[in-house]
Scaffold this active site. Sequence first.
Site, short mmCIF file in Angstrom:
data_model
loop_
_atom_site.label_atom_id
_atom_site.label_comp_id
_atom_site.label_asym_id
_atom_site.label_seq_id
_atom_site.Cartn_x
_atom_site.Cartn_y
_atom_site.Cartn_z
CB SER A 38 -0.93 0.00 1.22
OG SER A 38 -1.83 -1.09 1.16
CB THR A 111 -3.74 -8.23 -4.25
OG1 THR A 111 -2.32 -8.41 -4.32
CG2 THR A 111 -4.27 -7.89 -5.63
N GLY A 113 -2.08 -9.23 1.44
CA GLY A 113 -0.90 -10.05 1.68
C GLY A 113 -1.15 -11.19 2.65
CG HIS A 114 -3.40 -12.28 6.86
ND1 HIS A 114 -4.04 -13.50 6.99
CD2 HIS A 114 -2.84 -12.02 8.07
CE1 HIS A 114 -3.88 -13.95 8.22
NE2 HIS A 114 -3.16 -13.07 8.89
CG ASN A 165 9.52 -1.82 0.19
OD1 ASN A 165 10.16 -0.79 -0.03
ND2 ASN A 165 8.34 -1.80 0.80
CB SER A 542 -28.92 -37.80 2.90
OG SER A 542 -30.23 -37.82 3.38
#
Length: 641
Positions: A38, A111, A113-114, A165, A542
């Site tokens: 971010s 997107t 990261g966790h 980074n 079932s």
Amino acid sequence: MAHVSDLIGTDIERYLKQHETKSLLRFITCGSVDDGKSTLIGRLLYESKMLFEDQLAALAADSRKIGTRGGEMDYALLLDGLAAEREQGITIDVAYRFFSTDRRKFIVADTPGHEQYTRNMITGASTADLAIILVDARKGMLQQTRRHSYLVSLIGIRNVVLAVNKMDLVDYSRERFDEVSREYCDFAGKIGIRDVTAIPISGVNGDNIIGKSEKTAWYDGPSLMHHLESVEIDEARLQAQPFRFPVQWVNRPNLDFRGFAGTIASGLVRVGERIQVQPSGRESTVARIVSADGNLDVAYAEQSVTLMLADEVDVSRGDLISTVDSPAQVADQFEATLVWMSDEPMLRGRSYLLKLGTRTVTATVLPLKYKVNVNTLEHVAGETLTLNEIGVAEIELDRAIAFDPYDHNRETGGFIVIDRMTNNTVGAGMLRFALRRASNIHWQTLEVDKRARRVLNGHQSGVVWLTGLSGAGKSTIANLLEKRLHAMGMRTYLLDGDNVRHGLNKDLGFTAEDRVENIRRIAEVAKLMADAGVIVITAFISPFRSERGMARDLMENGEFIEVFIDTPLEVAEQRDPKGLYKKARRGELKNFTGIDSPYERPQNPEMRIDTTSSSPETAVEAIFDKLQAMGFLDVFRGAPI
């Protein structure tokens, strides 16, 4: 480049016209938690001067109020817009942002990261041309780095930037950068990613983001922004592929207009071109191409249009229109790669909904071939997939669909998996190829059909499906019901849970997967018997709604009656005719329904029978009356044989 807030009047018009001719790069950022995704995107937005004054003011205020840098500009706050994200300090949803430079337009997806939100990352990657994989220089590659890279490879993204980074926290060490780059490139090569550009950056300080940093004088590659502006993207990829048009809507506003609306997935189409409607194979010619801007002579990928055909051809939502000379493939059985995105595991034999383009069909996952260990890339044996796991399986559909292998066309080869009961998306996948048996096996038309068999038997056929806990009284009621119907001359057959496990299902245990497969087989047998003109009575616990729904869907309307034998657990346990509850309580019987395995109560059964207040004989009378009311017991007056 001027700041957007400084543009007025004719400046804005000129600015927008310049944008029309620029190329567009869609990219994602991904990696592990707190690798700085971010912050990186926030820095790109800030440095590209794509923020308005009110956004800048809000960013400065938020940075002073809730930022983590002592009042300095916290660029991550530009994207972490959800309250939950700000509280947790992580990104949990996909944030899309648009920005532009003098050379190119960009759409970026930030997107999660966790690991818990890997499913959101897949959403962001589905349309991307490039991926930025961030790695914390201090930590190096983590499991989530490998997972995201593997998903990037699966989805078909071939341009990857390795952004090492937080170089400021390792004193801009060249040795550390080289070490991380070598480790990543070695892994990337194993998963088929050949084009990796490694860049040392500091998102917080802006090193090598927009321009080259003096602090990494040893680095002779491009800055991140320069690479994003200059990387080659295959803008003609969709245009060069064969024409594919998933029909979204049949548009018929009046008797003089009948068109088929949708968005062109790939390729192009011209008026007068010969087309084929798939999977039916019917052919026609494009008579008109209608768009919001009027009639067109030619339409291209990603355009939303309505096609009018020269002939009255049967076309429905979900059909795929292709050119005659290059049609899609058609099949109902495939090998596919699956990424599981639900907390509930994938169960072998369970029916799900599969959505590919505008077509939704029922899909059954056959036994899993293998799972992929994203750390070692080993193929691991397994029977199911859990959250975030990746595997390869064979999938069987209830009808043929038109498709292209995902490697050839992402738009017509990628699908999502939907839970039939909750309507939640539980998985995503890529069709790899049709199974050979799919083209070798064909449905044989029989001259003696269900109608003819019903005429011979003299009554309707169908399935009476008794469900409930062990000890509820299903077998007792089913047995009495069959005796009553048999005495009337009805052709019947009783499928009992214990009996079928002595033969047909003797290879199955009592895990959730085996219970699903047990009911799947029984449902298919019941369908065949109903087709034979027989009234089938089943007595099975079932326990799962999904499988009971699957059994219902196999039958025609009015042929399936679900009877819930509703007995409280404590009552069923008191009865315990087979001593199974006692064994389960002692831990001698695992996965026993009601004790350590769930029973999902029917939500809308045709009948509910409370056995705490009804005797088996009274229950049979109630079911018998229901069968009469539904016409099951009527004399079948069909055409003579």
